[in-house]
Design a protein around this motif. Sequence first.
Motif, mmCIF file in Angstrom:
data_model
loop_
_atom_site.group_PDB
_atom_site.id
_atom_site.type_symbol
_atom_site.label_atom_id
_atom_site.label_comp_id
_atom_site.label_asym_id
_atom_site.label_seq_id
_atom_site.Cartn_x
_atom_site.Cartn_y
_atom_site.Cartn_z
ATOM 1 N N GLN A 72 7.854 0.164 3.724
ATOM 2 C CA GLN A 72 7.524 1.242 4.019
ATOM 3 C C GLN A 72 8.915 2.399 3.759
ATOM 4 O O GLN A 72 8.848 3.394 3.185
ATOM 5 C CB GLN A 72 7.331 1.668 5.616
ATOM 6 C CG GLN A 72 5.781 1.376 5.884
ATOM 7 C CD GLN A 72 5.630 1.761 7.243
ATOM 8 O OE1 GLN A 72 5.996 2.769 7.840
ATOM 9 N NE2 GLN A 72 4.453 1.079 7.816
ATOM 10 N N ARG A 73 9.808 1.604 4.258
ATOM 11 C CA ARG A 73 11.331 2.287 3.941
ATOM 12 C C ARG A 73 11.491 2.498 2.601
ATOM 13 O O ARG A 73 12.010 3.565 2.181
ATOM 14 C CB ARG A 73 12.205 1.412 4.729
ATOM 15 C CG ARG A 73 13.681 2.118 4.662
ATOM 16 C CD ARG A 73 14.932 1.312 5.261
ATOM 17 N NE ARG A 73 15.109 0.157 4.289
ATOM 18 C CZ ARG A 73 15.842 0.109 3.289
ATOM 19 N NH1 ARG A 73 16.178 1.200 2.654
ATOM 20 N NH2 ARG A 73 15.896 -1.106 2.794
ATOM 21 N N LEU A 74 11.268 1.332 1.795
ATOM 22 C CA LEU A 74 11.557 1.343 0.410
ATOM 23 C C LEU A 74 10.780 2.497 -0.366
ATOM 24 O O LEU A 74 11.158 3.255 -1.145
ATOM 25 C CB LEU A 74 11.549 -0.033 -0.095
ATOM 26 C CG LEU A 74 12.693 -0.877 0.190
ATOM 27 C CD1 LEU A 74 12.200 -2.391 -0.328
ATOM 28 C CD2 LEU A 74 14.035 -0.605 -0.316
ATOM 29 N N PHE A 75 9.406 2.565 -0.148
ATOM 30 C CA PHE A 75 8.603 3.668 -0.738
ATOM 31 C C PHE A 75 9.004 4.953 -0.147
ATOM 32 O O PHE A 75 9.222 5.877 -1.192
ATOM 33 C CB PHE A 75 7.180 3.330 -0.146
ATOM 34 C CG PHE A 75 6.290 4.315 -0.679
ATOM 35 C CD1 PHE A 75 5.972 4.146 -1.939
ATOM 36 C CD2 PHE A 75 5.986 5.410 0.096
ATOM 37 C CE1 PHE A 75 4.939 5.174 -2.485
ATOM 38 C CE2 PHE A 75 4.919 6.414 -0.537
ATOM 39 C CZ PHE A 75 4.480 6.031 -1.911
ATOM 40 N N LYS A 76 9.482 5.330 0.925
ATOM 41 C CA LYS A 76 10.010 6.499 1.421
ATOM 42 C C LYS A 76 11.467 6.787 0.664
ATOM 43 O O LYS A 76 11.398 8.263 0.201
ATOM 44 C CB LYS A 76 10.113 6.818 2.830
ATOM 45 C CG LYS A 76 9.004 6.880 3.376
ATOM 46 C CD LYS A 76 9.121 6.893 5.257
ATOM 47 C CE LYS A 76 7.608 6.815 5.832
ATOM 48 N NZ LYS A 76 7.557 6.287 7.022
ATOM 49 N N GLU A 77 12.197 5.873 0.414
ATOM 50 C CA GLU A 77 13.309 6.385 -0.301
ATOM 51 C C GLU A 77 13.035 6.297 -1.758
ATOM 52 O O GLU A 77 13.746 7.327 -2.413
ATOM 53 C CB GLU A 77 14.048 4.829 -0.204
ATOM 54 C CG GLU A 77 15.000 4.980 1.043
ATOM 55 C CD GLU A 77 15.780 3.670 1.217
ATOM 56 O OE1 GLU A 77 16.108 3.006 0.046
ATOM 57 O OE2 GLU A 77 16.241 3.322 2.212
ATOM 58 N N ASP A 78 12.024 5.566 -2.547
ATOM 59 C CA ASP A 78 11.919 5.765 -3.915
ATOM 60 C C ASP A 78 10.464 5.632 -4.182
ATOM 61 O O ASP A 78 10.026 4.344 -4.706
ATOM 62 C CB ASP A 78 12.941 4.855 -4.716
ATOM 63 C CG ASP A 78 12.892 5.184 -6.027
ATOM 64 O OD1 ASP A 78 12.166 5.798 -6.670
ATOM 65 O OD2 ASP A 78 13.365 4.170 -6.915
ATOM 66 N N PRO A 79 9.584 6.572 -3.946
ATOM 67 C CA PRO A 79 8.215 6.115 -4.229
ATOM 68 C C PRO A 79 7.915 5.835 -5.638
ATOM 69 O O PRO A 79 6.857 5.090 -5.996
ATOM 70 C CB PRO A 79 7.188 7.406 -3.606
ATOM 71 C CG PRO A 79 8.654 8.357 -3.827
ATOM 72 C CD PRO A 79 9.870 7.798 -3.377
ATOM 73 N N LYS A 80 8.563 6.417 -6.819
ATOM 74 C CA LYS A 80 8.403 6.185 -8.029
ATOM 75 C C LYS A 80 8.600 4.695 -8.455
ATOM 76 O O LYS A 80 8.091 4.191 -9.481
ATOM 77 C CB LYS A 80 9.432 7.181 -8.893
ATOM 78 C CG LYS A 80 8.926 8.657 -8.921
ATOM 79 C CD LYS A 80 9.890 9.239 -9.867
ATOM 80 C CE LYS A 80 9.363 10.670 -9.601
ATOM 81 N NZ LYS A 80 10.306 11.729 -10.243
ATOM 82 N N ALA A 81 9.300 3.959 -7.759
ATOM 83 C CA ALA A 81 9.481 2.561 -7.951
ATOM 84 C C ALA A 81 8.380 1.643 -7.720
ATOM 85 O O ALA A 81 8.335 0.505 -8.132
ATOM 86 C CB ALA A 81 10.734 2.004 -6.996
ATOM 87 N N PHE A 82 7.202 2.349 -7.100
ATOM 88 C CA PHE A 82 6.022 1.645 -6.848
ATOM 89 C C PHE A 82 4.806 2.026 -7.665
ATOM 90 O O PHE A 82 4.091 1.219 -7.770
ATOM 91 C CB PHE A 82 5.717 1.941 -5.098
ATOM 92 C CG PHE A 82 6.606 1.199 -4.286
ATOM 93 C CD1 PHE A 82 6.137 0.107 -3.626
ATOM 94 C CD2 PHE A 82 7.904 1.991 -3.927
ATOM 95 C CE1 PHE A 82 6.877 -0.513 -2.613
ATOM 96 C CE2 PHE A 82 8.580 1.212 -3.114
ATOM 97 C CZ PHE A 82 8.238 0.050 -2.244
ATOM 98 N N ILE A 83 5.346 2.708 -8.832
ATOM 99 C CA ILE A 83 4.166 3.147 -9.574
ATOM 100 C C ILE A 83 4.069 1.892 -10.605
ATOM 101 O O ILE A 83 2.863 1.764 -11.029
ATOM 102 C CB ILE A 83 4.603 4.571 -10.556
ATOM 103 C CG1 ILE A 83 4.464 5.661 -9.414
ATOM 104 C CG2 ILE A 83 3.643 4.663 -11.517
ATOM 105 C CD1 ILE A 83 5.268 6.944 -9.897
ATOM 106 N N LYS A 84 5.067 1.398 -11.108
ATOM 107 C CA LYS A 84 4.844 0.375 -12.253
ATOM 108 C C LYS A 84 4.360 -0.731 -11.594
ATOM 109 O O LYS A 84 3.359 -1.130 -12.169
ATOM 110 C CB LYS A 84 6.191 -0.193 -12.593
ATOM 111 C CG LYS A 84 6.446 -1.314 -13.519
ATOM 112 C CD LYS A 84 5.752 -0.810 -14.902
ATOM 113 C CE LYS A 84 6.092 -1.958 -15.802
ATOM 114 N NZ LYS A 84 5.057 -1.844 -17.129
ATOM 115 N N PRO A 85 4.473 -1.288 -10.242
ATOM 116 C CA PRO A 85 3.840 -2.464 -9.629
ATOM 117 C C PRO A 85 2.118 -2.214 -9.581
ATOM 118 O O PRO A 85 1.370 -2.896 -9.523
ATOM 119 C CB PRO A 85 4.323 -2.541 -8.032
ATOM 120 C CG PRO A 85 5.830 -2.047 -8.393
ATOM 121 C CD PRO A 85 5.807 -0.815 -9.416
ATOM 122 N N VAL A 86 1.817 -0.852 -9.204
ATOM 123 C CA VAL A 86 0.514 -0.383 -9.132
ATOM 124 C C VAL A 86 -0.306 -0.561 -10.481
ATOM 125 O O VAL A 86 -1.126 -1.276 -10.666
ATOM 126 C CB VAL A 86 0.263 0.882 -8.444
ATOM 127 C CG1 VAL A 86 -1.013 1.569 -8.890
ATOM 128 C CG2 VAL A 86 0.747 1.089 -7.045
#
Length: 177
Positions: A72-86
Amino acid sequence: TIHWEGVRSAHTECLLAWCKENEDARIKLFSDSAKDAKEQGRKKKQSSTSRDVVYPQVAQAVFSNDEDLEVQRLFKEDPKAFIKPVSTRFSTLRRKYNAFNKDLKQSGAGKTYAELQEDPKMKSLIDTKLEKFPWWPELHGWWRTNPAFNHAFSTADAGQDFASAALEHFNISKHPQ
């Protein structure tokens, strides 16, 4: 590390639940099958929006309330970093879906999950394979008639006789005189 696998992974479950709840976005992600549109008596929906617009929405749904507070913390800090995994997860699901279908061979092409369950041999094969890839029925409901996602799908309806149709087209008899 994002864990997508495992017995009914929460991340994959959340990803698929979001897709199920957001039909228009799902159609944008997976394109729309002309056959499905015809069967449902509607026009084919095409994506006027890039998948890149939908991926952040999926990431938000999957990771913003993750059970792991660090995620959750990492997502809030950098949500764009989770686009590639999706995006990568969708690609992995497609690859595994097609590997599953390959084992069903052409006998499963285009048939619904319910239709496949009617054949005891097919049901047994599917049930065995579901132990390793439990998301297949959901994906099959969306992708079974979409050749962009289902490489085993044929636009031919079972029982079509293309040879006879070709002979008829060229006005040639099946039985030479």
